[in-house]
Design a protein around this motif. Structure first.
Motif, PDB file in Angstrom:
ATOM      1  N   LYS A   1      41.419  35.527  52.856  1.00 31.44           N
ATOM      2  CA  LYS A   1      41.489  36.521  51.765  1.00 31.44           C
ATOM      3  C   LYS A   1      40.622  36.143  50.567  1.00 31.44           C
ATOM      4  O   LYS A   1      40.590  36.855  49.566  1.00 31.44           O
ATOM      5  CB  LYS A   1      42.940  36.671  51.302  1.00 31.44           C
ATOM      6  CG  LYS A   1      43.781  37.448  52.284  1.00 31.44           C
ATOM      7  CD  LYS A   1      45.098  37.838  51.646  1.00 31.44           C
ATOM      8  CE  LYS A   1      45.984  38.530  52.670  1.00 31.44           C
ATOM      9  NZ  LYS A   1      47.387  38.457  52.268  1.00 31.44           N
ATOM     10  N   LEU A   2      39.937  35.009  50.639  1.00 30.00           N
ATOM     11  CA  LEU A   2      39.134  34.593  49.480  1.00 30.00           C
ATOM     12  C   LEU A   2      37.917  35.510  49.349  1.00 30.00           C
ATOM     13  O   LEU A   2      37.186  35.710  50.324  1.00 30.00           O
ATOM     14  CB  LEU A   2      38.688  33.136  49.610  1.00 30.00           C
ATOM     15  CG  LEU A   2      39.813  32.112  49.720  1.00 30.00           C
ATOM     16  CD1 LEU A   2      39.266  30.699  49.635  1.00 30.00           C
ATOM     17  CD2 LEU A   2      40.845  32.317  48.618  1.00 30.00           C
ATOM     18  N   PRO A   3      37.704  36.066  48.152  1.00 31.64           N
ATOM     19  CA  PRO A   3      36.618  37.035  48.009  1.00 31.64           C
ATOM     20  C   PRO A   3      35.240  36.392  48.167  1.00 31.64           C
ATOM     21  O   PRO A   3      35.058  35.224  47.840  1.00 31.64           O
ATOM     22  CB  PRO A   3      36.802  37.565  46.577  1.00 31.64           C
ATOM     23  CG  PRO A   3      37.659  36.565  45.888  1.00 31.64           C
ATOM     24  CD  PRO A   3      38.441  35.827  46.924  1.00 31.64           C
ATOM     25  N   ASP A   4      34.314  37.147  48.711  1.00 29.63           N
ATOM     26  CA  ASP A   4      32.878  36.796  48.760  1.00 29.63           C
ATOM     27  C   ASP A   4      32.506  35.708  49.767  1.00 29.63           C
ATOM     28  O   ASP A   4      31.323  35.451  49.953  1.00 29.63           O
ATOM     29  CB  ASP A   4      32.343  36.377  47.376  1.00 29.63           C
ATOM     30  CG  ASP A   4      32.480  37.502  46.369  1.00 29.63           C
ATOM     31  OD1 ASP A   4      32.480  38.673  46.825  1.00 29.63           O
ATOM     32  OD2 ASP A   4      32.602  37.223  45.172  1.00 29.63           O
ATOM     33  N   LEU A   5      33.474  35.056  50.405  1.00 37.98           N
ATOM     34  CA  LEU A   5      33.077  33.990  51.338  1.00 37.98           C
ATOM     35  C   LEU A   5      32.502  34.546  52.633  1.00 37.98           C
ATOM     36  O   LEU A   5      31.961  33.800  53.447  1.00 37.98           O
ATOM     37  CB  LEU A   5      34.267  33.068  51.660  1.00 37.98           C
ATOM     38  CG  LEU A   5      34.812  32.182  50.546  1.00 37.98           C
ATOM     39  CD1 LEU A   5      35.649  31.048  51.112  1.00 37.98           C
ATOM     40  CD2 LEU A   5      33.716  31.598  49.674  1.00 37.98           C
ATOM     41  N   ASN A   6      32.634  35.863  52.845  1.00 34.31           N
ATOM     42  CA  ASN A   6      32.101  36.438  54.097  1.00 34.31           C
ATOM     43  C   ASN A   6      30.765  37.144  53.888  1.00 34.31           C
ATOM     44  O   ASN A   6      30.334  37.941  54.708  1.00 34.31           O
ATOM     45  CB  ASN A   6      33.123  37.397  54.716  1.00 34.31           C
ATOM     46  CG  ASN A   6      33.460  38.525  53.753  1.00 34.31           C
ATOM     47  OD1 ASN A   6      32.989  38.526  52.616  1.00 34.31           O
ATOM     48  ND2 ASN A   6      34.265  39.467  54.205  1.00 34.31           N
ATOM     49  N   LYS A   7      30.086  36.811  52.782  1.00 37.70           N
ATOM     50  CA  LYS A   7      28.829  37.520  52.456  1.00 37.70           C
ATOM     51  C   LYS A   7      27.596  36.715  52.885  1.00 37.70           C
ATOM     52  O   LYS A   7      27.597  35.488  52.808  1.00 37.70           O
ATOM     53  CB  LYS A   7      28.742  37.773  50.951  1.00 37.70           C
ATOM     54  CG  LYS A   7      29.894  38.586  50.405  1.00 37.70           C
ATOM     55  CD  LYS A   7      29.372  39.813  49.656  1.00 37.70           C
ATOM     56  CE  LYS A   7      30.440  40.863  49.460  1.00 37.70           C
ATOM     57  NZ  LYS A   7      31.529  40.468  48.600  1.00 37.70           N
ATOM     58  N   ILE A   8      26.549  37.447  53.261  1.00 38.16           N
ATOM     59  CA  ILE A   8      25.230  36.841  53.488  1.00 38.16           C
ATOM     60  C   ILE A   8      24.315  37.391  52.397  1.00 38.16           C
ATOM     61  O   ILE A   8      24.126  38.608  52.311  1.00 38.16           O
ATOM     62  CB  ILE A   8      24.664  37.211  54.872  1.00 38.16           C
ATOM     63  CG1 ILE A   8      25.612  36.745  55.987  1.00 38.16           C
ATOM     64  CG2 ILE A   8      23.260  36.618  55.057  1.00 38.16           C
ATOM     65  CD1 ILE A   8      25.160  37.133  57.400  1.00 38.16           C
ATOM     66  N   ALA A   9      23.795  36.501  51.549  1.00 38.40           N
ATOM     67  CA  ALA A   9      22.905  36.952  50.477  1.00 38.40           C
ATOM     68  C   ALA A   9      21.492  36.428  50.751  1.00 38.40           C
ATOM     69  O   ALA A   9      21.328  35.260  51.121  1.00 38.40           O
ATOM     70  CB  ALA A   9      23.402  36.439  49.131  1.00 38.40           C
TER      71      ALA A   9
END
Ligand SMILES: Cc1cc2nc3c(=O)[nH]c(=O)nc-3n(C[C@H](O)[C@H](O)[C@H](O)COP(=O)(O)OP(=O)(O)OC[C@H]3O[C@@H](n4cnc5c(N)ncnc54)[C@H](O)[C@@H]3O)c2cc1C
Length: 285
Positions: A56-64
């Motif tokens: 549930k931690l925000p932004d850890l599933n992003k690829i930038a």
């Protein structure tokens, strides 16, 4: 097998997750996809008293992706990498390596963070991190720090992470369009962990020679590492048959494999050279 008893928490913020890890005297562990941690608990190799779920931690599933490179959140899964069309140009070596990770079901759940924190010597992602000089961002009770990949992996299943630290991001430096790459690995069956693998790249110069060679080996010895002598055999030369033979020979001599149930040390040494040869031929073509 039944798992040992444990408590479970699913925090919504990174701060809360770090506080939970710090509150258990090194007995708490983060859980990402659970693909390595669950079997380790079943076999009593790990017996954490608390599991801190990171989902549930925000932004850890992003690829930038930007001019500085590719930033992979720790909860990015293998299939997220394969589904991201931008990576074909932003990081073709990463994409090429991840195609070798296990099977669809595993790629659907396994994460970047779980792989690098588990630090299996035969896993592809730590190999890419080492080859590309990745930077690992971690957060603990003492704040955030950035660890270079060469200092992060200490040995088989051992990293520089403190018990209260969570890896949040792996940053791979920018990939120039003219860069050449090769990724080769050999496994008994498609999708198995590599018995030996090579990730490499180099940058061509205007005169037909190349520089900035990075050669990383996977599955040979107790951790992924770069092969400085193989890199020296490539740098300043044209990538022709003579250079390829010299680099392959240097790589074979440089690795330090042990005999194990899968292969003898001599076999892995020879296989390393063959993987360098194939990876360089594919890079040059
Ligand atoms: C059958 C099978 C075949 C596989 N084949 C391959 C293969 O060919 N190549 C390959 O590279 N991998 C392979 N894997 C590994 C898989 O792809 C996952 O990368 C690996 O199992 C980690 O799983 P996970 O992401 O679910 O992490 P988990 O199992 O949840 O965690 C693994 C470890 O990392 C810690 N951890 C997780 N996330 C963090 C974080 N953000 N910060 C700090 N610590 C963290 C956990 O506490 C635990 O110690 C295979 C796995 C299986 C089960």
């Amino acid at each position: 097998m039944k798992l040992p008893a444990f408590e479970y928490a699913c925090p919504a913020t990174l701060k809360e997750a770090v506080a939970l890890l710090a509150s258990h005297d090194g007995e708490a562990k983060p859980i990402a996809g659970g693909q390595s941690l669950m079997p380790m608990m079943a076999f009593r190799v790990a017996q954490p008293s608390l599991l801190v779920d990171l989902r549930k931690l925000p932004d850890l599933n992003k690829i930038a992706i930007d001019k500085d490179g590719v930033r992979l959140g720790a909860m990015v899964r293998w299939r997220d990498i394969q589904d991201d069309k931008r990576l074909a140009t932003a990081h073709p070596l990463l994409l090429g390596a991840i195609a070798h990770v296990a099977h669809y079901q595993i790629r659907n759940r396994g994460t970047v963070g779980g792989s690098v924190c588990h630090a299996d010597p035969a896993a592809e992602m730590p190999g890419i991190a080492i080859t590309c000089d990745a930077e690992m961002t971690v957060m603990g009770k003492g704040g955030q720090r950035v660890i270079n990949a060469k200092d992060f992996f200490l040995g088989a299943l051992t990293t520089a992470l403190e018990p209260d630290e969570i890896l949040t991001e792996v940053k791979l430096p920018a990939w120039p369009v003219t860069r050449r790459l090769g990724f080769q690995e050999f496994a008994r069956r498609r999708g198995d962990f590599a018995m030996a693998g090579i990730a490499l790249f180099y940058d061509p110069d205007a005169g037909g020679k190349v520089g900035n060679a990075h050669v990383g080996v996977i599955g040979v010895g107790d951790k992924q590492r770069r092969l400085a002598k193989a890199e020296a055999a490539i740098n300043g030369n044209a990538v022709n048959d003579a250079t390829i033979a010299k680099a392959a020979e240097a790589a074979s001599a440089e690795v330090e494999p042990q005999d194990d149930i899968h292969a003898s040390a001599a076999y892995r040494r020879a296989l390393t050279g063959t993987m360098v040869e194939r990876a360089l031929k594919s890079a040059a073509s």
